[in-house]
Design a protein around this motif. Sequence first.
Motif, PDB file in Angstrom:
ATOM      1  N   HIS A  89      80.879 -72.835 -83.047  1.00  0.00           N
ATOM      2  CA  HIS A  89      80.086 -72.337 -84.413  1.00  0.00           C
ATOM      3  C   HIS A  89      78.402 -72.948 -83.555  1.00  0.00           C
ATOM      4  O   HIS A  89      78.645 -73.308 -82.857  1.00  0.00           O
ATOM      5  CB  HIS A  89      81.020 -73.162 -85.577  1.00  0.00           C
ATOM      6  N   ILE A  90      77.665 -72.390 -84.497  1.00  0.00           N
ATOM      7  CA  ILE A  90      76.326 -72.535 -84.156  1.00  0.00           C
ATOM      8  C   ILE A  90      76.220 -74.095 -84.089  1.00  0.00           C
ATOM      9  O   ILE A  90      75.451 -74.707 -83.293  1.00  0.00           O
ATOM     10  CB  ILE A  90      75.392 -71.868 -85.120  1.00  0.00           C
ATOM     11  N   ASP A  91      76.950 -74.714 -85.177  1.00  0.00           N
ATOM     12  CA  ASP A  91      76.393 -76.467 -84.261  1.00  0.00           C
ATOM     13  C   ASP A  91      76.650 -77.322 -83.330  1.00  0.00           C
ATOM     14  O   ASP A  91      76.958 -78.718 -83.328  1.00  0.00           O
ATOM     15  CB  ASP A  91      76.331 -77.279 -86.209  1.00  0.00           C
ATOM     16  N   GLU A  92      77.805 -76.668 -83.043  1.00  0.00           N
ATOM     17  CA  GLU A  92      78.682 -76.587 -81.878  1.00  0.00           C
ATOM     18  C   GLU A  92      78.071 -77.025 -80.573  1.00  0.00           C
ATOM     19  O   GLU A  92      78.753 -77.728 -79.642  1.00  0.00           O
ATOM     20  CB  GLU A  92      80.358 -76.131 -82.370  1.00  0.00           C
ATOM     21  N   MET A  93      77.241 -75.570 -80.493  1.00  0.00           N
ATOM     22  CA  MET A  93      76.501 -75.636 -79.191  1.00  0.00           C
ATOM     23  C   MET A  93      75.574 -76.490 -78.165  1.00  0.00           C
ATOM     24  O   MET A  93      75.009 -77.301 -79.183  1.00  0.00           O
ATOM     25  CB  MET A  93      75.911 -74.077 -79.568  1.00  0.00           C
ATOM     26  N   PRO A  94      76.123 -76.653 -77.380  1.00  0.00           N
ATOM     27  CA  PRO A  94      74.994 -77.571 -76.938  1.00  0.00           C
ATOM     28  C   PRO A  94      73.213 -76.811 -77.180  1.00  0.00           C
ATOM     29  O   PRO A  94      72.856 -76.274 -76.303  1.00  0.00           O
ATOM     30  CB  PRO A  94      75.321 -77.459 -75.093  1.00  0.00           C
ATOM     31  N   LEU A  95      73.045 -78.193 -76.626  1.00  0.00           N
ATOM     32  CA  LEU A  95      71.572 -77.672 -77.336  1.00  0.00           C
ATOM     33  C   LEU A  95      70.991 -77.792 -76.199  1.00  0.00           C
ATOM     34  O   LEU A  95      69.527 -77.274 -76.357  1.00  0.00           O
ATOM     35  CB  LEU A  95      70.783 -79.130 -77.790  1.00  0.00           C
ATOM     36  N   ASP A  96      71.338 -78.087 -75.374  1.00  0.00           N
ATOM     37  CA  ASP A  96      70.573 -77.565 -73.751  1.00  0.00           C
ATOM     38  C   ASP A  96      70.564 -76.825 -73.263  1.00  0.00           C
ATOM     39  O   ASP A  96      70.250 -76.201 -72.126  1.00  0.00           O
ATOM     40  CB  ASP A  96      70.905 -78.385 -72.423  1.00  0.00           C
ATOM     41  N   TRP A  97      71.269 -75.261 -74.240  1.00  0.00           N
ATOM     42  CA  TRP A  97      71.383 -74.047 -73.964  1.00  0.00           C
ATOM     43  C   TRP A  97      69.971 -73.573 -74.231  1.00  0.00           C
ATOM     44  O   TRP A  97      69.188 -72.396 -73.941  1.00  0.00           O
ATOM     45  CB  TRP A  97      71.984 -73.405 -74.133  1.00  0.00           C
ATOM     46  N   PHE A  98      69.115 -73.997 -75.069  1.00  0.00           N
ATOM     47  CA  PHE A  98      68.125 -74.610 -75.899  1.00  0.00           C
ATOM     48  C   PHE A  98      66.860 -74.032 -75.862  1.00  0.00           C
ATOM     49  O   PHE A  98      65.689 -74.244 -76.425  1.00  0.00           O
ATOM     50  CB  PHE A  98      68.443 -73.990 -77.294  1.00  0.00           C
ATOM     51  N   HIS A  99      66.438 -74.775 -74.731  1.00  0.00           N
ATOM     52  CA  HIS A  99      65.211 -75.123 -73.992  1.00  0.00           C
ATOM     53  C   HIS A  99      65.414 -75.122 -72.405  1.00  0.00           C
ATOM     54  O   HIS A  99      65.661 -75.718 -71.911  1.00  0.00           O
ATOM     55  CB  HIS A  99      65.013 -77.182 -74.703  1.00  0.00           C
ATOM     56  N   ARG A 100      65.024 -73.978 -72.469  1.00  0.00           N
ATOM     57  CA  ARG A 100      64.922 -73.613 -71.522  1.00  0.00           C
ATOM     58  C   ARG A 100      63.809 -72.627 -70.608  1.00  0.00           C
ATOM     59  O   ARG A 100      62.901 -72.088 -70.776  1.00  0.00           O
ATOM     60  CB  ARG A 100      66.463 -72.788 -70.660  1.00  0.00           C
ATOM     61  N   PRO A 101      63.492 -72.304 -69.454  1.00  0.00           N
ATOM     62  CA  PRO A 101      63.025 -71.534 -68.518  1.00  0.00           C
ATOM     63  C   PRO A 101      62.842 -70.187 -68.590  1.00  0.00           C
ATOM     64  O   PRO A 101      64.188 -69.758 -69.519  1.00  0.00           O
ATOM     65  CB  PRO A 101      62.997 -71.570 -67.163  1.00  0.00           C
ATOM     66  N   GLY A 102      62.376 -68.879 -69.900  1.00  0.00           N
ATOM     67  CA  GLY A 102      61.773 -67.680 -70.283  1.00  0.00           C
ATOM     68  C   GLY A 102      61.570 -66.956 -68.763  1.00  0.00           C
ATOM     69  O   GLY A 102      60.984 -66.844 -67.992  1.00  0.00           O
ATOM     70  N   ILE A 103      62.356 -65.615 -69.133  1.00  0.00           N
ATOM     71  CA  ILE A 103      61.849 -64.547 -68.442  1.00  0.00           C
ATOM     72  C   ILE A 103      61.769 -63.348 -68.995  1.00  0.00           C
ATOM     73  O   ILE A 103      62.970 -63.132 -69.972  1.00  0.00           O
ATOM     74  CB  ILE A 103      62.656 -64.494 -67.028  1.00  0.00           C
ATOM     75  N   ARG A 104      61.179 -62.868 -69.002  1.00  0.00           N
ATOM     76  CA  ARG A 104      60.510 -61.760 -70.723  1.00  0.00           C
ATOM     77  C   ARG A 104      60.567 -60.471 -69.401  1.00  0.00           C
ATOM     78  O   ARG A 104      60.387 -60.255 -68.391  1.00  0.00           O
ATOM     79  CB  ARG A 104      58.906 -61.690 -71.299  1.00  0.00           C
ATOM     80  N   LEU A 105      61.900 -59.799 -70.506  1.00  0.00           N
ATOM     81  CA  LEU A 105      62.375 -57.990 -69.367  1.00  0.00           C
ATOM     82  C   LEU A 105      61.285 -57.639 -70.152  1.00  0.00           C
ATOM     83  O   LEU A 105      60.991 -56.644 -71.207  1.00  0.00           O
ATOM     84  CB  LEU A 105      63.504 -57.300 -69.429  1.00  0.00           C
ATOM     85  N   ASP A 106      60.426 -55.880 -69.885  1.00  0.00           N
ATOM     86  CA  ASP A 106      59.711 -55.049 -70.381  1.00  0.00           C
ATOM     87  C   ASP A 106      60.775 -53.869 -70.566  1.00  0.00           C
ATOM     88  O   ASP A 106      60.767 -52.781 -69.743  1.00  0.00           O
ATOM     89  CB  ASP A 106      58.896 -54.878 -69.636  1.00  0.00           C
ATOM     90  N   LEU A 107      61.200 -53.417 -71.822  1.00  0.00           N
ATOM     91  CA  LEU A 107      61.538 -52.227 -72.186  1.00  0.00           C
ATOM     92  C   LEU A 107      60.558 -51.680 -73.474  1.00  0.00           C
ATOM     93  O   LEU A 107      62.194 -50.706 -73.837  1.00  0.00           O
ATOM     94  CB  LEU A 107      63.193 -52.797 -72.483  1.00  0.00           C
ATOM     95  N   ARG A 108      60.017 -51.830 -73.212  1.00  0.00           N
ATOM     96  CA  ARG A 108      58.781 -50.895 -73.939  1.00  0.00           C
ATOM     97  C   ARG A 108      59.069 -49.744 -73.541  1.00  0.00           C
ATOM     98  O   ARG A 108      58.672 -48.918 -74.628  1.00  0.00           O
ATOM     99  CB  ARG A 108      57.635 -51.250 -74.372  1.00  0.00           C
ATOM    100  N   ASP A 109      59.637 -48.777 -72.801  1.00  0.00           N
ATOM    101  CA  ASP A 109      59.584 -47.708 -72.160  1.00  0.00           C
ATOM    102  C   ASP A 109      60.797 -47.302 -72.410  1.00  0.00           C
ATOM    103  O   ASP A 109      60.787 -45.517 -72.544  1.00  0.00           O
ATOM    104  CB  ASP A 109      59.020 -47.271 -71.296  1.00  0.00           C
ATOM    105  N   GLN A 110      62.086 -47.613 -72.772  1.00  0.00           N
ATOM    106  CA  GLN A 110      63.183 -47.242 -73.428  1.00  0.00           C
ATOM    107  C   GLN A 110      63.355 -46.606 -74.676  1.00  0.00           C
ATOM    108  O   GLN A 110      62.177 -46.728 -75.364  1.00  0.00           O
ATOM    109  CB  GLN A 110      64.009 -48.656 -72.876  1.00  0.00           C
ATOM    110  N   PRO A 111      64.038 -45.689 -74.838  1.00  0.00           N
ATOM    111  CA  PRO A 111      64.319 -44.950 -75.739  1.00  0.00           C
ATOM    112  C   PRO A 111      65.546 -45.686 -77.191  1.00  0.00           C
ATOM    113  O   PRO A 111      66.227 -46.916 -76.857  1.00  0.00           O
ATOM    114  CB  PRO A 111      64.479 -43.543 -75.616  1.00  0.00           C
ATOM    115  N   VAL A 112      65.696 -45.015 -77.929  1.00  0.00           N
ATOM    116  CA  VAL A 112      66.554 -46.035 -79.625  1.00  0.00           C
ATOM    117  C   VAL A 112      67.542 -45.703 -78.546  1.00  0.00           C
ATOM    118  O   VAL A 112      68.158 -44.682 -78.078  1.00  0.00           O
ATOM    119  CB  VAL A 112      66.212 -44.928 -80.197  1.00  0.00           C
TER     120      VAL A 112
END
Length: 256
Positions: A89-112
């Motif tokens: 469950h959400i209260d059991e997840m490791p907190l260190d998963w949620f403060h990490r480097p991010g990488i953004r992928l641009d999919l704005r040209d993709q269709p529905v």
Amino acid sequence: MRIIDLSSPVDATAWEPDPVVHEVLSPAQGAVHMAEEMRKHLGVEFDPSVLPGGELLSLDTFTLTSHTGTHVDAPSHYGSVADYGRPRHIDEMPLDWFHRPGIRLDLRDQPVGAVGAEVLAKELTRLGRTPEPYDIVLLHTGASARVGTPAYFSDFTGLDGEAVDYLLDFGVKVIGTDAFSLDAPFADMIGRYRRTGDKGVLWPAHFAGRRREYCQIERLCLDDLPGPYGYTVSCFPVKLKGAGAGWTRATALLDD
């Protein structure tokens, strides 16, 4: 340090498939309410008129799902059993998963619909970078421009199961999207299933979490990020005991 808000609002005035109810006790009503609670639970009589202006504190009550607004899906959201054991469950997840480097992928040209691993691989090649273990991958589909409208829930780009596995193979544990869902829109999935009879097109991104443990962040706002990487994503979920998801005030942290 600069902080960029990546979260969409919880707004009772906006359109939602599961409507939000927001009830407000004004400070004056809050004073009366507190006096009633003190009498009921403590046996203490208190006259709220002695307070400045007869006011104490306001009180907001929201009725909403744990998937309203920007939120983190836990493994238990994907099903009651998993190949790796009991889904947490959400209260059991490791907190260190949620403060990490991010990488953004641009999919704005993709269709529905749902895109596959080859689309993600092409975008990573363009960036000249691949995710490190525990990096938080963010999918920028452009869907957040439609937040608060019915189109937000019907017109967006999701992932298929192979695309999720492709990211998890890098050691990624958290995948975020600015769309309503990491899967394709409901109508798109159901339409493909009716045409093909292939059950594999139904919620494959979520069901990937039955094979491999990971979390999703849904309903982000990614337009204000300055680039595809170079920041830390902080998205700690609210500690809802035994829940399959928890709201988060997701942010990107940049060193000035």
